[in-house]
Scaffold this active site. Sequence first.
Site, PDB file in Angstrom:
ATOM      1  N   ASP A   1     -27.076  37.833-115.619  1.00  0.00           N
ATOM      2  CA  ASP A   1     -26.250  36.754-115.070  1.00  0.00           C
ATOM      3  C   ASP A   1     -26.232  35.582-116.051  1.00  0.00           C
ATOM      4  O   ASP A   1     -27.244  34.928-116.272  1.00  0.00           O
ATOM      5  CB  ASP A   1     -26.831  36.283-113.728  1.00  0.00           C
ATOM      6  CG  ASP A   1     -25.961  35.225-113.078  1.00  0.00           C
ATOM      7  OD1 ASP A   1     -25.049  35.605-112.319  1.00  0.00           O
ATOM      8  OD2 ASP A   1     -26.166  34.026-113.349  1.00  0.00           O
TER       9      ASP A   1
ATOM     10  N   TYR B   1     -23.973  27.875-119.689  1.00  0.00           N
ATOM     11  CA  TYR B   1     -25.333  28.068-120.206  1.00  0.00           C
ATOM     12  C   TYR B   1     -25.363  28.097-121.746  1.00  0.00           C
ATOM     13  O   TYR B   1     -26.434  28.007-122.335  1.00  0.00           O
ATOM     14  CB  TYR B   1     -25.972  29.359-119.673  1.00  0.00           C
ATOM     15  CG  TYR B   1     -26.014  29.496-118.161  1.00  0.00           C
ATOM     16  CD1 TYR B   1     -25.790  28.401-117.331  1.00  0.00           C
ATOM     17  CD2 TYR B   1     -26.278  30.728-117.565  1.00  0.00           C
ATOM     18  CE1 TYR B   1     -25.803  28.540-115.953  1.00  0.00           C
ATOM     19  CE2 TYR B   1     -26.307  30.869-116.185  1.00  0.00           C
ATOM     20  CZ  TYR B   1     -26.058  29.769-115.389  1.00  0.00           C
ATOM     21  OH  TYR B   1     -26.080  29.908-114.018  1.00  0.00           O
TER      22      TYR B   1
ATOM     23  N   LYS C   1     -19.343  33.083-115.713  1.00  0.00           N
ATOM     24  CA  LYS C   1     -18.725  32.114-114.780  1.00  0.00           C
ATOM     25  C   LYS C   1     -17.830  31.139-115.526  1.00  0.00           C
ATOM     26  O   LYS C   1     -18.128  30.772-116.667  1.00  0.00           O
ATOM     27  CB  LYS C   1     -19.818  31.326-114.043  1.00  0.00           C
ATOM     28  CG  LYS C   1     -20.951  32.196-113.513  1.00  0.00           C
ATOM     29  CD  LYS C   1     -21.986  31.431-112.731  1.00  0.00           C
ATOM     30  CE  LYS C   1     -23.209  32.308-112.479  1.00  0.00           C
ATOM     31  NZ  LYS C   1     -24.224  32.259-113.560  1.00  0.00           N
TER      32      LYS C   1
ATOM     33  N   HIS D   1     -17.650  28.781-111.073  1.00  0.00           N
ATOM     34  CA  HIS D   1     -19.050  28.324-111.045  1.00  0.00           C
ATOM     35  C   HIS D   1     -19.310  27.313-109.919  1.00  0.00           C
ATOM     36  O   HIS D   1     -20.336  27.396-109.225  1.00  0.00           O
ATOM     37  CB  HIS D   1     -19.399  27.703-112.403  1.00  0.00           C
ATOM     38  CG  HIS D   1     -20.831  27.766-112.769  1.00  0.00           C
ATOM     39  ND1 HIS D   1     -21.272  27.928-114.055  1.00  0.00           N
ATOM     40  CD2 HIS D   1     -21.961  27.675-112.018  1.00  0.00           C
ATOM     41  CE1 HIS D   1     -22.595  27.940-114.082  1.00  0.00           C
ATOM     42  NE2 HIS D   1     -23.035  27.792-112.858  1.00  0.00           N
TER      43      HIS D   1
ATOM     44  N   LEU E   1     -36.702  31.629-106.929  1.00  0.00           N
ATOM     45  CA  LEU E   1     -38.086  31.147-106.826  1.00  0.00           C
ATOM     46  C   LEU E   1     -38.109  29.638-106.635  1.00  0.00           C
ATOM     47  O   LEU E   1     -39.167  29.001-106.761  1.00  0.00           O
ATOM     48  CB  LEU E   1     -38.860  31.521-108.107  1.00  0.00           C
ATOM     49  CG  LEU E   1     -38.853  33.007-108.480  1.00  0.00           C
ATOM     50  CD1 LEU E   1     -39.498  33.216-109.846  1.00  0.00           C
ATOM     51  CD2 LEU E   1     -39.571  33.833-107.411  1.00  0.00           C
TER      52      LEU E   1
ATOM     53  N   LYS F   1     -35.254  34.113-113.541  1.00  0.00           N
ATOM     54  CA  LYS F   1     -35.276  33.814-114.980  1.00  0.00           C
ATOM     55  C   LYS F   1     -36.706  33.597-115.449  1.00  0.00           C
ATOM     56  O   LYS F   1     -37.504  32.972-114.749  1.00  0.00           O
ATOM     57  CB  LYS F   1     -34.445  32.562-115.227  1.00  0.00           C
ATOM     58  CG  LYS F   1     -34.597  31.982-116.614  1.00  0.00           C
ATOM     59  CD  LYS F   1     -35.277  30.620-116.555  1.00  0.00           C
ATOM     60  CE  LYS F   1     -35.751  30.181-117.909  1.00  0.00           C
ATOM     61  NZ  LYS F   1     -36.437  28.875-117.849  1.00  0.00           N
TER      62      LYS F   1
ATOM     63  N   ARG G   1     -44.027  37.869-117.350  1.00  0.00           N
ATOM     64  CA  ARG G   1     -43.362  37.557-116.077  1.00  0.00           C
ATOM     65  C   ARG G   1     -42.072  38.342-115.913  1.00  0.00           C
ATOM     66  O   ARG G   1     -41.743  38.773-114.802  1.00  0.00           O
ATOM     67  CB  ARG G   1     -43.065  36.066-115.991  1.00  0.00           C
ATOM     68  CG  ARG G   1     -44.321  35.246-115.732  1.00  0.00           C
ATOM     69  CD  ARG G   1     -43.989  33.776-115.739  1.00  0.00           C
ATOM     70  NE  ARG G   1     -45.130  32.964-115.383  1.00  0.00           N
ATOM     71  CZ  ARG G   1     -45.139  31.646-115.426  1.00  0.00           C
ATOM     72  NH1 ARG G   1     -44.054  30.979-115.812  1.00  0.00           N
ATOM     73  NH2 ARG G   1     -46.207  30.970-115.070  1.00  0.00           N
TER      74      ARG G   1
ATOM     75  N   SER H   1     -43.366  41.599-114.703  1.00  0.00           N
ATOM     76  CA  SER H   1     -43.986  41.623-113.361  1.00  0.00           C
ATOM     77  C   SER H   1     -42.974  41.276-112.271  1.00  0.00           C
ATOM     78  O   SER H   1     -43.061  41.787-111.153  1.00  0.00           O
ATOM     79  CB  SER H   1     -45.228  40.739-113.301  1.00  0.00           C
ATOM     80  OG  SER H   1     -44.858  39.392-113.237  1.00  0.00           O
TER      81      SER H   1
HETATM   82  P1  NAD Z   1     -35.722  30.721-110.726  1.00  0.00           P
HETATM   83  O1  NAD Z   1     -35.925  30.457-109.291  1.00  0.00           O
HETATM   84  O2  NAD Z   1     -35.430  32.091-111.198  1.00  0.00           O
HETATM   85  O3  NAD Z   1     -36.995  30.131-111.435  1.00  0.00           O
HETATM   86  C1  NAD Z   1     -37.150  30.200-112.814  1.00  0.00           C
HETATM   87  C2  NAD Z   1     -38.466  29.522-113.195  1.00  0.00           C
HETATM   88  O4  NAD Z   1     -39.513  30.062-112.400  1.00  0.00           O
HETATM   89  C3  NAD Z   1     -38.804  29.839-114.631  1.00  0.00           C
HETATM   90  O5  NAD Z   1     -38.380  28.800-115.468  1.00  0.00           O
HETATM   91  C4  NAD Z   1     -40.295  29.957-114.610  1.00  0.00           C
HETATM   92  O6  NAD Z   1     -40.841  28.693-114.896  1.00  0.00           O
HETATM   93  C5  NAD Z   1     -40.637  30.291-113.192  1.00  0.00           C
HETATM   94  N1  NAD Z   1     -41.061  31.703-113.056  1.00  0.00           N
HETATM   95  C6  NAD Z   1     -40.314  32.833-113.226  1.00  0.00           C
HETATM   96  N2  NAD Z   1     -41.042  33.926-112.978  1.00  0.00           N
HETATM   97  C7  NAD Z   1     -42.279  33.490-112.663  1.00  0.00           C
HETATM   98  C8  NAD Z   1     -43.483  34.156-112.296  1.00  0.00           C
HETATM   99  N3  NAD Z   1     -43.561  35.470-112.228  1.00  0.00           N
HETATM  100  N4  NAD Z   1     -44.574  33.381-112.021  1.00  0.00           N
HETATM  101  C9  NAD Z   1     -44.510  32.025-112.096  1.00  0.00           C
HETATM  102  N5  NAD Z   1     -43.394  31.355-112.411  1.00  0.00           N
HETATM  103  C10 NAD Z   1     -42.287  32.074-112.696  1.00  0.00           C
HETATM  104  O7  NAD Z   1     -34.613  29.675-111.212  1.00  0.00           O
HETATM  105  P2  NAD Z   1     -33.266  29.685-112.005  1.00  0.00           P
HETATM  106  O8  NAD Z   1     -33.414  30.113-113.404  1.00  0.00           O
HETATM  107  O9  NAD Z   1     -32.686  28.339-111.760  1.00  0.00           O
HETATM  108  O10 NAD Z   1     -32.360  30.746-111.231  1.00  0.00           O
HETATM  109  C11 NAD Z   1     -32.222  32.107-111.617  1.00  0.00           C
HETATM  110  C12 NAD Z   1     -30.833  32.382-112.119  1.00  0.00           C
HETATM  111  O11 NAD Z   1     -29.859  31.985-111.156  1.00  0.00           O
HETATM  112  C13 NAD Z   1     -30.446  31.546-113.351  1.00  0.00           C
HETATM  113  O12 NAD Z   1     -31.053  31.989-114.533  1.00  0.00           O
HETATM  114  C14 NAD Z   1     -28.956  31.692-113.315  1.00  0.00           C
HETATM  115  O13 NAD Z   1     -28.574  32.961-113.801  1.00  0.00           O
HETATM  116  C15 NAD Z   1     -28.680  31.583-111.826  1.00  0.00           C
HETATM  117  N6  NAD Z   1     -28.318  30.191-111.419  1.00  0.00           N
HETATM  118  C16 NAD Z   1     -27.054  29.963-111.003  1.00  0.00           C
HETATM  119  C17 NAD Z   1     -26.662  28.706-110.615  1.00  0.00           C
HETATM  120  C18 NAD Z   1     -25.258  28.483-110.137  1.00  0.00           C
HETATM  121  O14 NAD Z   1     -24.850  27.321-109.926  1.00  0.00           O
HETATM  122  N7  NAD Z   1     -24.479  29.516-109.941  1.00  0.00           N
HETATM  123  C19 NAD Z   1     -27.560  27.625-110.660  1.00  0.00           C
HETATM  124  C20 NAD Z   1     -28.867  27.882-111.091  1.00  0.00           C
HETATM  125  C21 NAD Z   1     -29.244  29.178-111.451  1.00  0.00           C
END
Ligand code: NAD
Length: 283
Positions: free
Chosen positions: A46, A51, A76, A109, A193, A233, A239, A242
């Site tokens: 994604d 980005y 997007k 988006h 998360l 992400k 990570r 896992s």
């Molecule tokens: P996320 O909830 O996936 O959290 C990512 C963060 O969580 C990482 O930076 C890391 O610090 C932590 N993390 C990840 N795995 C972990 C683990 N196993 N243990 C501990 N910490 C861990 O947040 P995100 O990146 O904001 O969201 C995921 C994806 O959603 C984005 O990469 C993107 O593709 C999408 N997204 C879309 C929008 C939108 O407006 N459409 C907005 C934000 C994100």
Amino acid sequence: MTSIPDITLNNGQTIPQFGFGVFQIEPKDTAAAVSTALEAGYRHIDTAEMYGNEAEVGEAIARSDLDRGEVFVTSKLDNDAHEPDDARHAFDATLKALGTDYVDLFLIHWPLPARYGGDFVQTWRALEEFYREGRARSIGVSNFQPHHLRRLHGETDIIPAVNQIEVHPYLTQDDVRAFCAGHQIAIEAWSPLGQGSVLDDPAVRSVAERAGKTPAQVVLRWHIQRGDIVFPKSVSPERVKSNFEIFDFSLDGDEMTAITGLDRGEAGRTGPNPDEFDYIPDK
Ligand code: NAD
């Protein structure tokens, strides 16, 4: 290798329920992170023009020994390109950056109700063109509220295949999810998360201890059992691997309820409110 469940979208296309998100991964780190994910078995990436790392996603896929058809790629439309002609140019640029002649899924988006005279319908019609041309195998939206979706439903031909919204234990989004379920729109849970914020919650930690899993695995499993599509992400290879190991256990009804009960409503948002967000990038 673990097999990832597929979700069938309202147009019959399938999408892997679990994938890899690349928001906030620096372009210089993106190809390596995506390569790690593909090697770990992820088959769904994604990204977004916003980005700034579409080219590096394309590079990692091209470098892998996978065929293009084996990886589900979403991108997007950026907020500065909602006028139909701008959307056409932006979509061409997205395909070029990704080095492909189609995306599996293309999304608006943000609805940007305070911009473009509130007319995201004209933008959706441009996405309908990309779909009819076969250059976007599925089209959808992101950050749309039920009242935005109702407008599309009333004024356009194609129902979005997905709505990608912020969802995690502190923001369970039950209203938007119920509306989408009733209209055959699949939910993609962004920031699954809560960008890490939910992982120290005592209720999450206690379920994780009982399950012998990490808090992140438990939260991702909660999303999978609710039926949403997720793509966490991380740039840490450990990570990335896992987070994928969530298909060898399940949460029982009480554990699911305990996590869902953490909802904080609007106070749980980590990102902007879609009804107010009006950011346009300065390029
Ligand atoms: P996320 O909830 O996936 O959290 C990512 C963060 O969580 C990482 O930076 C890391 O610090 C932590 N993390 C990840 N795995 C972990 C683990 N196993 N243990 C501990 N910490 C861990 O947040 P995100 O990146 O904001 O969201 C995921 C994806 O959603 C984005 O990469 C993107 O593709 C999408 N997204 C879309 C929008 C939108 O407006 N459409 C907005 C934000 C994100």
